[in-house]
Scaffold this active site. Structure first.
Site, PDB file in Angstrom:
ATOM      1  N   HIS A  83      60.416 -35.563  47.631  1.00 20.86           N
ATOM      2  CA  HIS A  83      59.780 -36.858  47.875  1.00 20.86           C
ATOM      3  C   HIS A  83      58.293 -36.726  48.211  1.00 20.86           C
ATOM      4  O   HIS A  83      57.559 -37.714  48.192  1.00 20.86           O
ATOM      5  CB  HIS A  83      60.516 -37.651  48.961  1.00 20.86           C
ATOM      6  CG  HIS A  83      60.346 -37.138  50.362  1.00 20.86           C
ATOM      7  ND1 HIS A  83      61.278 -36.356  50.994  1.00 20.86           N
ATOM      8  CD2 HIS A  83      59.356 -37.308  51.257  1.00 20.86           C
ATOM      9  CE1 HIS A  83      60.873 -36.077  52.217  1.00 20.86           C
ATOM     10  NE2 HIS A  83      59.703 -36.640  52.398  1.00 20.86           N
ATOM     11  N   SER A 110      56.987 -33.362  56.573  1.00 27.18           N
ATOM     12  CA  SER A 110      58.005 -33.211  55.542  1.00 27.18           C
ATOM     13  C   SER A 110      57.686 -32.055  54.604  1.00 27.18           C
ATOM     14  O   SER A 110      56.606 -31.980  54.044  1.00 27.18           O
ATOM     15  CB  SER A 110      58.117 -34.506  54.733  1.00 27.18           C
ATOM     16  OG  SER A 110      59.242 -34.460  53.899  1.00 27.18           O
ATOM     17  N   ASP A 123      66.662 -33.068  47.542  1.00 29.53           N
ATOM     18  CA  ASP A 123      65.278 -33.391  47.877  1.00 29.53           C
ATOM     19  C   ASP A 123      64.439 -32.122  48.036  1.00 29.53           C
ATOM     20  O   ASP A 123      63.628 -32.003  48.949  1.00 29.53           O
ATOM     21  CB  ASP A 123      65.208 -34.230  49.153  1.00 29.53           C
ATOM     22  CG  ASP A 123      63.845 -34.893  49.327  1.00 29.53           C
ATOM     23  OD1 ASP A 123      63.164 -35.121  48.318  1.00 29.53           O
ATOM     24  OD2 ASP A 123      63.460 -35.155  50.482  1.00 29.53           O
TER      25      ASP A 123
END
Length: 552
Positions: free
Chosen positions: A166, A286, A204
């Site tokens: 992402h 992230s 992901d």
């Protein structure tokens, strides 16, 4: 001679006289006060300015550096150089392919082949980690340029970096800054350009690569199965663009599932089982590493639960063992993850009453069987209860999915199952999960064209159509394709390939129709030189014009 007459002073004169006397008295008093104050102040100042004997004062001494018992700083020195800052640019784009029924869940969901689709969880990631989120532009219309921020860590000294999908999803440009690079972000200082090696949306996870003349520092991957609840861990990354930020916490839980249901209430995170931590994780973290006290990466920071857009002590990291498995497939020749499938779907959560009624306590009840899949060919039917794999009892659907998806396509597995309370066995061939459910959804026939069209949009930034006969006649061209749209900021835009141009050749290969165009473009790779021979409808019988550049 007149003699003056003496008169008594008036009342006004007497008042004036007394006021004047009082005024002189006050002035005299103030003058004395000022004089005394000056003398006293001079005495005090003299005392302050007097030299004080400080020969008995001991100077402060800075102690020698010592290593603290927690060892956090040593771990940061070891791992920090391999942690990178990632920024991405997403240029305005307009979707040319309408969404179809591809990837819909099977009835009752929870099957061992479901392909994760963008949904609530993806929006959750985007919202809290600076991803491309809010995909409104994908449904039509042009939006502004969007930037995203994330972290990553180098696992191969040749420049291979692991991060979250992402973080780089839908990015047109990806830039990486090493720990030794200056913090910045000004035009021309975004960092080193990177390109995507492969991605896996189900977990992901993404692998990107940068070019480097010198070997780069790397992290050491640990075994996440050895991590225990209560162990100390460090999260390293770039929250809010603050690079090289370190936070500490413990492992709060393992094998945690974030159940973000899809439209039919079924979890979309079938392959996502996280390590939970209370180490502070914020937007920009992230893709960064979660490190144990031995300096090993045991996870990749991926998501948070929050009501404040910041850390509230509930963060989630993808386990290192999952990362290693996915990474090894993404760097392979096909740059994709292939998961095994037996071609069934099942309901993930059943009432204990169902188990009592059908005579089982552990196992998976089959909801549907994919035609021509491994389970169908082996004779399994809806209502069968799978209870074992190669003689090992299975607990639930997660156990079944983990085992089957990890197996190689083409191998065989022995399933034990119950039918009408009777124990049965079957040898089942493992198929490709993606292909199996593409067949089930009936997408094969109508998916080929959009995928090829996407190649032109994603690589070049253009859409094309057949050349109308009247335009072909006007320009004197035979065959070719007409450029119908050019995405601002794309490769085509940068090399001045304009809307309305007719492409007749790409890299010396003739383009006579859309099929030729799609075949040539699909074979193009990053860093390839691409040269178009074009004609312009505004110019009758125009000669060849050459437009070219190097793909990013």
């Amino acid at each position: 001679m007149d003699t003056p007459i003496r008169t008594s002073p008036s009342l006004l004169d007497r008042i004036r006289g007394r006021r004047l006397a009082t005024t002189f008295t006050l002035l005299a008093t103030l003058s004395v006060g000022i004089l005394v104050g000056s003398v006293l102040t001079h005495g005090v100042s003299g005392k302050e300015q007097a030299t004080v004997d400080s020969s008995d004062a001991k100077p402060l001494v800075i102690p020698s550096p010592v290593t603290l018992s927690n060892g956090f700083s040593q771990i940061v020195k070891q791992v920090g150089p391999a942690v990178v800052n990632i920024t991405t640019d997403s240029l305005p784009k307009q979707s040319a392919v309408k969404k179809n029924h591809r990837g819909q869940r099977a009835p009752q969901g929870g099957n061992d082949d479901d392909q994760q689709q963008p949904g609530d969880m993806q929006d959750f990631f985007n919202r809290f980690f600076g991803g491309q989120g809010g995909d409104g532009d994908d449904d039509g219309g042009f939006g502004g340029e969007r930037k995203a921020l994330g972290s990553g860590f180098i696992v191969d000294s040749r420049g291979y970096i692991i991060t979250n999908n992402h973080v780089v999803d839908k990015a047109d440009k990806i830039f990486v800054r090493l720990s030794t690079d200056p913090d910045g972000g000004a035009p021309g200082e975004e960092g080193r350009p990177a390109h995507v090696v492969g991605v896996d949306k189900d977990t992901d996870i993404a692998v990107i690569k940068i070019d480097s003349k010198e070997p780069l520092p790397t992290v050491k991957l640990g075994n996440s199965d050895s991590a225990q609840v209560g162990d100390w861990v460090l999260a390293i990354g770039s929250p809010f663009a603050l690079s090289k930020t370190v936070t500490a916490g413990i492992i709060s839980a393992k094998n945690r599932s974030i159940d973000e249901p899809g439209p039919n209430g079924v979890s979309q995170s079938q392959f996502q089982r996280f390590i939970q931590t209370d180490a502070a994780i914020n937007p920009g973290n992230s893709g960064g590493p979660l490190v144990d006290m031995a300096g090993n990466v045991v996870g990749m920071n991926t998501a948070i639960y929050t009501q404040s857009m910041g850390s509230q002590g509930v963060g989630f990291a993808m386990p290192a063992n999952t990362i290693a498995s996915v990474y090894n497939m993404l760097i392979g020749p096909e740059h994709k993850v292939v998961r095994g499938s037996i071609g069934i779907s099942f309901q993930p959560a059943l009432s204990s009453a169902v188990g009592r009624m059908y005579g089982f306590t552990n196992g998976v009840m089959v909801s549907t069987v994919t035609p021509n899949g491994g389970a169908a060919k082996a004779g399994l039917q809806p209502g069968d209860v799978i209870v074992s794999i190669d003689g090992r009892n299975i607990k639930d659907g997660d156990d079944l999915v983990a085992d089957i998806s990890a197996r190689h396509v083409g191998t065989m597995v022995k399933l034990g199952y119950l039918r009408n309370g009777k124990q049965e066995t079957a040898n089942v061939a493992i198929g490709d999960r993606a292909k199996t459910y593409s067949d089930l959804a009936g997408d094969n026939d109508d998916n080929a064209a959009p995928q090829e069209e996407d190649a032109g949009q994603n690589k070049l930034g253009i859409t094309v159509s057949a050349v109308p006969p009247q335009i072909a006649t006007k320009t004197g061209t035979k065959g070719g394709v007409l450029v119908t749209t050019v995405r601002p900021g794309s490769f085509a835009d940068e090399i001045n390939l304009v809307k309305g141009a007719i492409i007749t050749e790409i890299n010396k290969k003739p383009v006579t129709n859309e099929a030729d165009y799609k075949a040539i473009v699909s074979a193009l790779k990053s860093k390839d030189d691409v040269v178009f021979v074009v004609h312009y409808p505004q110019q009758k019988n125009s000669g060849n014009s050459y437009v070219g550049g190097t793909l990013p």
